[in-house]
Design a protein around this motif. Structure first.
Motif, mmCIF file in Angstrom:
data_model
loop_
_atom_site.group_PDB
_atom_site.id
_atom_site.type_symbol
_atom_site.label_atom_id
_atom_site.label_comp_id
_atom_site.label_asym_id
_atom_site.label_seq_id
_atom_site.Cartn_x
_atom_site.Cartn_y
_atom_site.Cartn_z
ATOM 1 N N UNK A 112 0.840 -1.201 0.000
ATOM 2 C CA UNK A 112 0.000 0.000 0.000
ATOM 3 C C UNK A 112 0.880 1.259 0.000
ATOM 4 N N UNK A 113 2.043 1.185 0.692
ATOM 5 C CA UNK A 113 2.971 2.326 0.672
ATOM 6 C C UNK A 113 3.425 2.583 -0.769
ATOM 7 N N UNK A 114 3.721 1.497 -1.497
ATOM 8 C CA UNK A 114 4.155 1.636 -2.896
ATOM 9 C C UNK A 114 3.034 2.238 -3.747
ATOM 10 N N UNK A 115 1.793 1.813 -3.474
ATOM 11 C CA UNK A 115 0.655 2.321 -4.264
ATOM 12 C C UNK A 115 0.440 3.812 -3.970
ATOM 13 N N UNK A 123 -7.470 -1.237 5.330
ATOM 14 C CA UNK A 123 -6.398 -1.648 6.248
ATOM 15 C C UNK A 123 -6.899 -2.173 7.595
ATOM 16 N N UNK A 124 -7.818 -1.478 8.283
ATOM 17 C CA UNK A 124 -8.284 -2.034 9.563
ATOM 18 C C UNK A 124 -8.943 -3.396 9.385
ATOM 19 N N UNK A 125 -9.658 -3.585 8.285
ATOM 20 C CA UNK A 125 -10.329 -4.872 8.031
ATOM 21 C C UNK A 125 -9.302 -5.961 7.753
ATOM 22 N N UNK A 126 -8.274 -5.605 6.995
ATOM 23 C CA UNK A 126 -7.232 -6.584 6.680
ATOM 24 C C UNK A 126 -6.503 -7.009 7.964
ATOM 25 N N UNK A 127 -6.204 -6.022 8.825
ATOM 26 C CA UNK A 127 -5.478 -6.351 10.053
ATOM 27 C C UNK A 127 -6.343 -7.206 10.985
ATOM 28 N N UNK A 128 -7.654 -6.943 10.986
ATOM 29 C CA UNK A 128 -8.562 -7.753 11.802
ATOM 30 C C UNK A 128 -8.553 -9.203 11.300
ATOM 31 N N UNK A 129 -8.631 -9.339 9.975
ATOM 32 C CA UNK A 129 -8.616 -10.681 9.374
ATOM 33 C C UNK A 129 -7.294 -11.400 9.693
ATOM 34 N N UNK A 130 -6.184 -10.674 9.601
ATOM 35 C CA UNK A 130 -4.875 -11.288 9.880
ATOM 36 C C UNK A 130 -4.786 -11.706 11.348
ATOM 37 N N UNK A 131 -5.342 -10.878 12.255
ATOM 38 C CA UNK A 131 -5.329 -11.227 13.690
ATOM 39 C C UNK A 131 -6.158 -12.484 13.924
ATOM 40 N N UNK A 132 -7.300 -12.585 13.251
ATOM 41 C CA UNK A 132 -8.155 -13.764 13.429
ATOM 42 C C UNK A 132 -7.448 -15.016 12.912
ATOM 43 N N UNK A 184 -8.437 8.279 -4.403
ATOM 44 C CA UNK A 184 -9.103 6.972 -4.378
ATOM 45 C C UNK A 184 -8.261 5.938 -3.608
ATOM 46 N N UNK A 185 -6.930 6.019 -3.739
ATOM 47 C CA UNK A 185 -6.058 5.098 -2.998
ATOM 48 C C UNK A 185 -6.205 5.357 -1.488
ATOM 49 N N UNK A 186 -6.276 6.639 -1.104
ATOM 50 C CA UNK A 186 -6.429 6.968 0.323
ATOM 51 C C UNK A 186 -7.738 6.386 0.864
ATOM 52 N N UNK A 187 -8.799 6.488 0.070
ATOM 53 C CA UNK A 187 -10.097 5.930 0.485
ATOM 54 C C UNK A 187 -10.006 4.421 0.709
ATOM 55 N N UNK A 188 -9.410 3.734 -0.290
ATOM 56 C CA UNK A 188 -9.269 2.268 -0.192
ATOM 57 C C UNK A 188 -8.433 1.914 1.039
ATOM 58 N N UNK A 189 -7.339 2.633 1.232
ATOM 59 C CA UNK A 189 -6.443 2.338 2.356
ATOM 60 C C UNK A 189 -7.173 2.501 3.695
ATOM 61 N N UNK A 190 -7.920 3.607 3.832
ATOM 62 C CA UNK A 190 -8.589 3.885 5.107
ATOM 63 C C UNK A 190 -9.631 2.831 5.447
#
Ligand code: SAH
Length: 191
Positions: free
Chosen positions: A127-130, A162-171, A153-159
């Motif tokens: 995401x940093x690269x994008x 990212x929290x959803x992705x991190x939640x999924x990774x924690x699960x 649009x990238x900022x919108x997608x990131x916001x």
């Protein structure tokens, strides 16, 4: 076509090429979890419009001419340098994620937590690269719409993502990912 527009176009082709090569490699790797929903799909589509459709309209039609403006001469040079860094980081993140990569919120069979390479200090190098690519777009294309739609649009997608992705990774990975979060930053290394 102006030289800086051509630099953007070449960068975009390299970007799509990297995606294509690595996307092809992960295609057969079975998915076991999917959190894809309409919101995520809509955001990916928005990023597509912001970073490909609007720049293409700007480059190949006169339709966005009303939003043209001039940047100081050094700005596109900075854009070209940022583009090179963005493409390097984008490629490295794909190499390090390997078969664990997905374009969206998914986990694959035998998914491994990657904590090496460009993932050692930051959790979201791709995401940093994008983000860097979208910044380069703004510095290269001298048009308010085609230049900055990518970053918005990238900022919108990131916001949203990212929290959803991190939640999924924690699960999925439990304490391993929680520990990883403690020692890394999202886009910048943790001080
Ligand atoms: N957010 C990361 C990865 C983007 S690709 C980045 O910006 O670099 C998105 C997918 O990669 C996620 O759906 C998840 O399946 C996977 N992923 C994200 N971080 C990961 C990690 N550290 N190790 C393994 N897979 C990861």
């Amino acid at each position: 076509m102006q030289a800086w527009n051509l630099v953007y176009l070449v960068g975009l082709i390299v970007y799509i090429g990297i995606r294509g090569v690595f996307g092809g490699r992960t295609k057969r790797n079975e998915k076991v979890v999917s959190r894809v929903d309409r919101a995520d799909r809509a955001l990916v589509a928005l990023v597509f419009v912001g970073s490909i459709v609007l720049p293409a309209l700007y480059l190949f039609t006169p339709w966005l001419g009303f939003a043209d403006y001039r940047l100081p001469a050094f700005v596109p040079w900075c854009g070209a340098a940022i583009m090179v860094i963005a493409l390097w980081l984008f490629w490295r993140a794909h190499v390090d994620l390997g078969l664990n990569w997905s374009i969206t919120l998914e986990m694959r069979k035998d998914h491994e937590l990657v904590v090496h390479g460009v993932y050692r200090r930051i959790r979201h190098p791709m995401y940093a690269a994008i983000f860097l690519f979208a910044l380069a777009q703004g510095f290269l294309l001298q048009n308010w719409l085609a230049g900055w739609a990518g970053l918005v649009t990238v900022a919108l997608l990131y916001l949203v993502r990212t929290p959803r992705e991190e939640k999924m990774m924690c699960e999925f990975f439990g304490d391993s990912y929680r520990d990883y979060m403690k020692r890394t930053g999202r886009l910048f290394p943790r001080l």
